[in-house]
Design a protein around this motif. Structure first.
Motif, mmCIF file in Angstrom:
data_model
loop_
_atom_site.group_PDB
_atom_site.id
_atom_site.type_symbol
_atom_site.label_atom_id
_atom_site.label_comp_id
_atom_site.label_asym_id
_atom_site.label_seq_id
_atom_site.Cartn_x
_atom_site.Cartn_y
_atom_site.Cartn_z
ATOM 1 N N THR A 241 0.870 -1.263 0.182
ATOM 2 C CA THR A 241 -0.065 -0.037 -0.053
ATOM 3 C C THR A 241 1.037 1.390 0.078
ATOM 4 O OG1 THR A 241 -0.080 -0.019 2.501
ATOM 5 C CG2 THR A 241 -1.972 -1.141 1.328
ATOM 6 N N SER A 242 0.442 2.447 -0.157
ATOM 7 C CA SER A 242 0.833 3.676 -0.433
ATOM 8 C C SER A 242 1.688 3.915 0.635
ATOM 9 C CB SER A 242 0.073 4.799 -0.774
ATOM 10 O OG SER A 242 -0.951 4.878 0.217
ATOM 11 N N THR A 243 1.085 4.048 2.059
ATOM 12 C CA THR A 243 1.899 4.356 3.077
ATOM 13 C C THR A 243 3.057 3.439 3.476
ATOM 14 O OG1 THR A 243 0.625 3.080 4.479
ATOM 15 C CG2 THR A 243 -0.288 5.252 4.155
ATOM 16 N N ASP A 244 3.420 2.416 2.945
ATOM 17 C CA ASP A 244 4.477 1.595 3.519
ATOM 18 C C ASP A 244 5.523 1.043 2.339
ATOM 19 O OD1 ASP A 244 5.149 1.044 6.023
ATOM 20 O OD2 ASP A 244 4.336 -1.190 5.854
ATOM 21 N N GLN A 245 4.981 1.486 0.963
ATOM 22 C CA GLN A 245 5.724 1.031 -0.122
ATOM 23 C C GLN A 245 7.300 1.480 -0.107
ATOM 24 O OE1 GLN A 245 3.106 2.255 -3.243
ATOM 25 N NE2 GLN A 245 4.132 3.996 -3.632
ATOM 26 N N PRO A 246 8.117 0.734 -0.514
ATOM 27 C CA PRO A 246 9.505 1.120 -0.659
ATOM 28 C C PRO A 246 9.436 2.034 -1.897
ATOM 29 C CG PRO A 246 9.198 -0.948 -1.913
ATOM 30 C CD PRO A 246 7.744 -0.932 -0.950
ATOM 31 N N GLU A 247 10.662 2.890 -1.698
ATOM 32 C CA GLU A 247 11.004 3.971 -2.752
ATOM 33 C C GLU A 247 11.460 3.444 -4.000
ATOM 34 O OE1 GLU A 247 12.170 8.599 -2.813
ATOM 35 O OE2 GLU A 247 13.154 7.243 -1.412
ATOM 36 N N SER A 248 10.560 3.126 -4.870
ATOM 37 C CA SER A 248 11.055 2.627 -6.434
ATOM 38 C C SER A 248 11.527 3.740 -7.091
ATOM 39 C CB SER A 248 9.893 1.776 -7.135
ATOM 40 O OG SER A 248 8.936 2.891 -7.031
ATOM 41 N N GLY A 249 12.074 3.413 -8.451
ATOM 42 C CA GLY A 249 12.287 4.672 -9.429
ATOM 43 C C GLY A 249 11.232 5.448 -9.690
ATOM 44 N N ALA A 250 9.986 4.888 -9.711
ATOM 45 C CA ALA A 250 8.815 5.805 -10.133
ATOM 46 C C ALA A 250 8.345 6.316 -8.854
ATOM 47 C CB ALA A 250 7.668 4.649 -10.587
ATOM 48 N N SER A 251 8.447 5.818 -7.902
ATOM 49 C CA SER A 251 8.151 6.691 -6.631
ATOM 50 C C SER A 251 9.170 7.916 -6.684
ATOM 51 C CB SER A 251 8.160 5.841 -5.283
ATOM 52 O OG SER A 251 8.210 6.741 -4.117
ATOM 53 N N ARG A 252 10.364 7.719 -6.852
ATOM 54 C CA ARG A 252 11.235 8.859 -6.782
ATOM 55 C C ARG A 252 10.857 10.041 -7.874
ATOM 56 N NH1 ARG A 252 14.884 4.897 -5.437
ATOM 57 N NH2 ARG A 252 15.892 4.767 -7.823
ATOM 58 N N ALA A 253 10.492 9.476 -9.059
ATOM 59 C CA ALA A 253 10.134 10.270 -10.073
ATOM 60 C C ALA A 253 8.927 11.192 -9.588
ATOM 61 C CB ALA A 253 10.078 9.670 -11.398
ATOM 62 N N LEU A 254 7.922 10.542 -8.957
ATOM 63 C CA LEU A 254 6.597 10.881 -8.592
ATOM 64 C C LEU A 254 6.481 12.413 -8.310
ATOM 65 C CD1 LEU A 254 3.456 9.938 -8.431
ATOM 66 C CD2 LEU A 254 3.965 9.953 -6.062
ATOM 67 N N VAL A 255 7.512 12.698 -7.298
ATOM 68 C CA VAL A 255 7.446 14.139 -6.704
ATOM 69 C C VAL A 255 7.892 15.150 -7.714
ATOM 70 C CG1 VAL A 255 8.442 15.592 -4.991
ATOM 71 C CG2 VAL A 255 7.620 13.375 -4.498
ATOM 72 N N PRO A 256 9.023 14.914 -8.486
ATOM 73 C CA PRO A 256 9.412 15.856 -9.543
ATOM 74 C C PRO A 256 8.346 16.187 -10.663
ATOM 75 C CG PRO A 256 11.236 14.326 -9.287
ATOM 76 C CD PRO A 256 10.044 13.863 -8.297
ATOM 77 N N VAL A 257 7.723 15.075 -11.151
ATOM 78 C CA VAL A 257 6.625 15.144 -12.129
ATOM 79 C C VAL A 257 5.459 15.850 -11.557
ATOM 80 C CG1 VAL A 257 5.117 13.835 -13.553
ATOM 81 C CG2 VAL A 257 7.384 13.345 -13.396
ATOM 82 N N LEU A 258 5.074 15.618 -10.508
ATOM 83 C CA LEU A 258 3.866 16.372 -9.792
ATOM 84 C C LEU A 258 4.195 17.659 -9.638
ATOM 85 C CD1 LEU A 258 2.257 13.672 -7.487
ATOM 86 C CD2 LEU A 258 1.377 14.369 -9.683
ATOM 87 N N ALA A 259 5.425 18.060 -9.185
ATOM 88 C CA ALA A 259 5.902 19.508 -8.927
ATOM 89 C C ALA A 259 5.930 20.299 -10.149
ATOM 90 C CB ALA A 259 7.484 19.318 -8.346
ATOM 91 N N PHE A 260 6.162 19.456 -11.359
ATOM 92 C CA PHE A 260 6.504 20.122 -12.699
ATOM 93 C C PHE A 260 4.998 20.615 -13.104
ATOM 94 C CE2 PHE A 260 6.360 19.742 -17.297
ATOM 95 C CZ PHE A 260 7.279 20.705 -17.481
ATOM 96 N N ALA A 261 4.246 19.768 -12.717
ATOM 97 C CA ALA A 261 2.651 19.885 -13.170
ATOM 98 C C ALA A 261 2.392 21.424 -12.463
ATOM 99 C CB ALA A 261 1.792 18.835 -12.913
ATOM 100 N N GLY A 262 2.751 21.327 -11.233
ATOM 101 C CA GLY A 262 2.579 22.682 -10.293
ATOM 102 C C GLY A 262 3.188 23.878 -10.783
ATOM 103 N N ILE A 263 4.462 23.709 -11.502
ATOM 104 C CA ILE A 263 5.112 24.780 -12.114
ATOM 105 C C ILE A 263 4.555 25.264 -13.440
ATOM 106 C CG2 ILE A 263 7.438 25.225 -13.394
ATOM 107 C CD1 ILE A 263 8.831 23.577 -10.873
ATOM 108 N N VAL A 264 4.002 24.273 -14.080
ATOM 109 C CA VAL A 264 3.239 24.539 -15.226
ATOM 110 C C VAL A 264 2.004 25.427 -15.066
ATOM 111 C CG1 VAL A 264 1.940 23.438 -17.194
ATOM 112 C CG2 VAL A 264 3.916 22.554 -16.659
ATOM 113 N N VAL A 265 1.226 25.362 -13.997
ATOM 114 C CA VAL A 265 0.287 25.903 -13.707
ATOM 115 C C VAL A 265 0.839 27.393 -13.379
ATOM 116 C CG1 VAL A 265 -1.457 26.347 -11.713
ATOM 117 C CG2 VAL A 265 -0.861 24.137 -12.369
ATOM 118 N N ALA A 266 1.862 27.607 -12.455
ATOM 119 C CA ALA A 266 2.235 29.006 -12.355
ATOM 120 C C ALA A 266 2.888 29.757 -13.429
ATOM 121 C CB ALA A 266 3.627 28.671 -11.474
#
Length: 579
Positions: A4-29
Motif C-alpha cells: 500500500t501507499s503508506t508503506d511501499q518502498p521507494e522505487s524509481g517511479a516513486s522517486r520520479a513521482l514528486v518531481p513530475v507532480l511538482a513540474f505540473a505545479g510549475i506549469v500552472v504557475a
C-alpha cells in the motif's frame, strides 16, 4: 506482493513521482504569470479598455478558483491521476485558443480554460498523500505547495524573453507545449490512486460557486466605469451575496458537497483560510506592479526604463526566494510550530510592502523588494498546509486542503480585479494610451499592506500549537517537520479481503466508518487482496467491505493506537478474523 501507499518502498517511479507532480505545479504557475510581462500593453494588443483587459488575467484566476474544488471532488470520485491529466489537457486547449486570436472575448475564453490547470495543485497533493511513504510526505507537500511561486519566478524572465523577441502569441504555444510535456510525464510516471470517495458530483454546487464569484468580481473590475453607486454595480454585488448565501445553505444540506463548509467551522481552519485569502492577495499585487514600474519609460518621471527581460529577471527572485525558504521553514516550524512561521512570514511581507512604498526609484530596489516579499510569502505559503493538516482528521485533509487552495485562489482573483481596477482608474491618458501612475502603484502597495495586516490579525487568532508528544522528531529534517500528527494518522487497519475458500478478492471496496456513522476513509484491495486504511484517532470503528458477486460485510474493529492486522471474509458477514 504489492504494498500500500503508506508503506511501499521507494522505487524509481516513486522517486520520479514528486518531481513530475511538482513540474505540473510549475506549469500552472507559468500559465498564471504568462501575460505579466505584457500586461501594460494588453489594452493596445487587444484593442480594448484597460478595465476590460484586466479580465484576461482575472478570468484565469477566477476559473482556477472554481476548478480547484471541482477537480478535487472529481478526483476523489473518479481518480486523481485521471483528473490531473484532464486539467492539464483543458489548459492546453485553452492555450491554443489564446494563441490563435487577438479578439478580447475569445482570448478571455481561452484564458478561462487555462485556469482549469489550477486543479493540478490539490490533485498533486492528494496523489502524494495516497502514494508516498509517510517519511517523504512532508517535504513533497511543501514542494508542491510552493511550486506556484517557484514556477512564477522562473516564468517571468522566460516569458519576457519570448515576448520581447517574438510575437506575444508565442507565449501560449510555449504554455501548450509545457502542458503537453506534463501530461506525457504524468502518463509515464504517475500511477492512479486506488482511493475513491462515495457519493456523486455536486453539479449545482459547481454552478452556484462559479456564478457567485463571477457576480462578485465583475462589479469590482467595472465599478469605476459603471459608477460605484449605480444600480448595475450594487445589483451585481447584491446578487453575488444572495447566490453565495443560497449556495452555502445548499452545500451544508448535501451529504457529499462540492466544498465541505462544516470543516471551516473549526477556529484553526477558519482563521487559516481567512489568512490564506490575504496571503493570496499580497502574492499577486507585487507580480502586477513591479514589472510595469520597471518597464515604464524614464520620460514619465518615475518609470525605470528597463526591458521586458531585465524586468523579468529583477522580479524572478520573488519565486526563487520562496524555494530557498522551504528548508528554513522546516527548521522554524519544527521548533516553534506552523502558527509562528505564518506570523513571521506575514510580518516579513508587511515589511516588504512597507519598505516598497519608499523603494520605487531604482531597479535594484525592485530586486530587494522581490527578495524580501519572496521570503515572507514562502514562509506563509509553506505554513498553510501544515496548519490545515494539523487541524482536521486524516480523512478530511483532502477536502480541507482543497478548500484552503480555493481561498488562496479567491485571494489572487480579488487581487487581480482590485489592482487592475486601481491602476486603470489612476492611469494617465497619453495619445490614447493609458499609462499607470506612481500614485496607482503606491495605492496598490497600500492595499497589499492592509491585506497583510488583516492576515496577521487572523493568524494571531489561531489556536495555540500543542507541544509535540514525540521529542525524537528531528528539527533538522525537512521530512519530519509538522508530520507528527500525519504519522499517527497513517497507522490503522490493514489485512486481506478473502472469500470462503481463502482466495484473495481483488478490487473489493473497503470503507472505514467512524463512531458517528461518517466515512473516515476508503480504499480498494490490491490484486492479492491486501488493503490498508489510515485511522484518524483511536476508538471503535466499522470496517465495511463489498465486491461484485459477494454479500457485503460490516464488521466492528477497535483501533488502540498500534497498527492492527484484520482479514475480512466476504463469504460470512460478521466479526473479522484477527491474525
Amino acid at each position: 506482493m504489492t504494498h500500500t501507499s503508506t508503506d511501499q518502498p521507494e522505487s524509481g517511479a516513486s522517486r520520479a513521482l514528486v518531481p513530475v507532480l511538482a513540474f505540473a505545479g510549475i506549469v500552472v504557475a507559468v500559465m498564471q504569470t504568462l501575460l505579466v510581462p505584457v500586461i501594460k500593453d494588453l489594452p493596445q494588443l487587444l484593442d480594448t479598455e484597460p478595465s476590460n483587459a484586466t479580465w484576461v488575467l482575472t478570468s484565469t484566476l477566477l476559473s482556477g478558483a472554481v476548478a480547484t474544488p471541482i477537480m478535487g471532488r472529481l478526483g476523489d470520485l473518479y481518480g486523481k491521476r485521471r483528473m490531473l491529466i484532464l486539467s492539464l489537457a483543458v489548459m492546453v486547449v485553452g492555450a491554443l485558443v489564446s494563441a490563435l486570436t487577438s479578439d478580447l472575448l475569445t482570448m478571455i475564453a481561452g484564458r478561462t480554460l487555462q485556469g482549469f490547470a489550477m486543479g493540478a495543485i490539490p490533485l498533486g497533493i492528494g496523489l502524494m498523500r495516497d502514494m508516498l511513504p509517510r517519511e517523504k510526505l512532508g517535504s513533497a507537500m511543501a514542494l508542491m505547495s510552493s511550486s506556484i511561486g517557484v514556477g512564477g519566478g522562473l516564468a517571468l524572465p522566460a516569458a519576457a524573453l519570448v515576448a520581447q523577441h517574438a510575437d506575444w502569441h508565442a507565449l501560449f504555444y510555449g504554455a501548450a507545449g509545457l502542458g503537453a510535456l506534463a501530461i506525457a510525464l504524468t502518463l509515464l510516471v504517475v500511477p492512479e490512486s486506488p482511493m475513491r470517495a462515495k457519493g456523486s458530483f455536486d453539479i449545482l454546487g459547481a454552478i452556484g460557486l462559479s456564478a457567485g464569484l463571477v457576480l462578485f468580481l465583475l462589479p469590482i473590475t467595472k465599478g469605476s466605469d459603471w459608477g460605484w453607486t449605480s444600480g448595475t454595480t450594487l445589483g451585481l454585488f447584491g446578487a453575488s451575496a444572495a447566490v453565495l448565501l443560497l449556495w452555502g445553505v445548499m452545500e451544508l444540506r448535501l451529504p457529499a458537497p462540492l466544498v465541505d463548509l462544516r470543516t471551516t467551522a473549526r477556529p484553526a481552519v477558519l482563521f487559516t483560510n481567512l489568512a490564506s485569502i490575504m496571503v493570496g492577495v499580497s502574492f499577486y499585487v507585487v507580480s502586477l506592479v513591479l514589472p510595469q514600474l520597471l518597464q515604464l519609460p524614464t520620460a514619465t518621471g518615475y518609470g525605470l526604463g528597463q526591458s521586458m527581460v531585465v524586468a523579468g529577471l529583477l522580479v524572478a527572485p520573488l519565486g526563487l526566494t520562496m524555494m530557498f525558504t522551504a528548508p528554513v521553514y522546516a527548521r522554524l516550524s519544527a521548533k516553534y510550530g506552523p502558527k509562528v512561521t505564518l506570523i513571521l512570514g506575514l510580518l516579513i511581507i508587511a515589511i516588504g510592502y512597507g519598505a516598497g512604498l519608499g523603494l520605487m526609484s531604482a531597479p535594484w530596489q525592485s530586486l530587494v523588494i522581490a527578495v524580501v516579499l519572496g521570503a515572507g510569502i514562502g514562509l506563509a505559503y509553506s505554513s498553510l498546509p501544515a496548519l490545515i493538516v494539523g487541524a482536521v482528521p486524516a480523512s478530511e485533509t483532502g477536502a480541507a486542503n482543497g478548500l484552503n487552495t480555493l481561498m488562496r485562489s479567491i485571494g489572487t482573483s480579488v487581487s487581480s480585479a482590485v489592482i487592475g481596477m486601481v491602476l486603470a482608474d489612476t492611469a494617465n491618458n497619453v495619445n490614447g494610451v493609458a499609462i499607470p501612475t506612481m500614485h496607482g502603484f503606491r495605492v496598490s502597495f497600500l492595499i497589499a499592506t492592509g491585506a497583510v495586516a488583516i492576515g496577521l490579525l487572523m493568524a494571531l487568532f489561531l489556536p495555540r500549537n500543542r507541544p509535540a508528544d514525540k521529542p525524537q522528531l528531528r528539527a533538522s529534517s525537512e521530512e519530519d517537520a509538522n508530520l507528527e500528527r500525519a504519522e499517527e494518522a497513517l497507522r490503522g487497519f490493514r489485512g486481506r479481503v478473502l472469500d470462503a475458500a481463502g482466495t484473495p478478492v481483488a478490487r473489493a471496496k473497503v470503507t472505514l466508518i467512524d463512531p458517528r456513522g461518517r466515512q473516515a476513509g476508503a480504499t480498494l484491495s490490491d490484486e492479492d487482496g491486501t488493503y490498508a486504511l489510515a485511522v484518524p484517532a483511536q476508538g471503535a470503528y466499522v470496517l465495511a467491505a463489498r465486491a461484485t458477486g459477494y454479500a457485503p460485510l460490516a464488521s466492528s474493529a477497535t483501533h488502540s493506537g498500534a497498527e492492527a492486522a484484520i482479514d475480512l471474509d466476504l463469504s460470512m458477514p460478521g466479526e473479522p478474523v484477527s491474525r
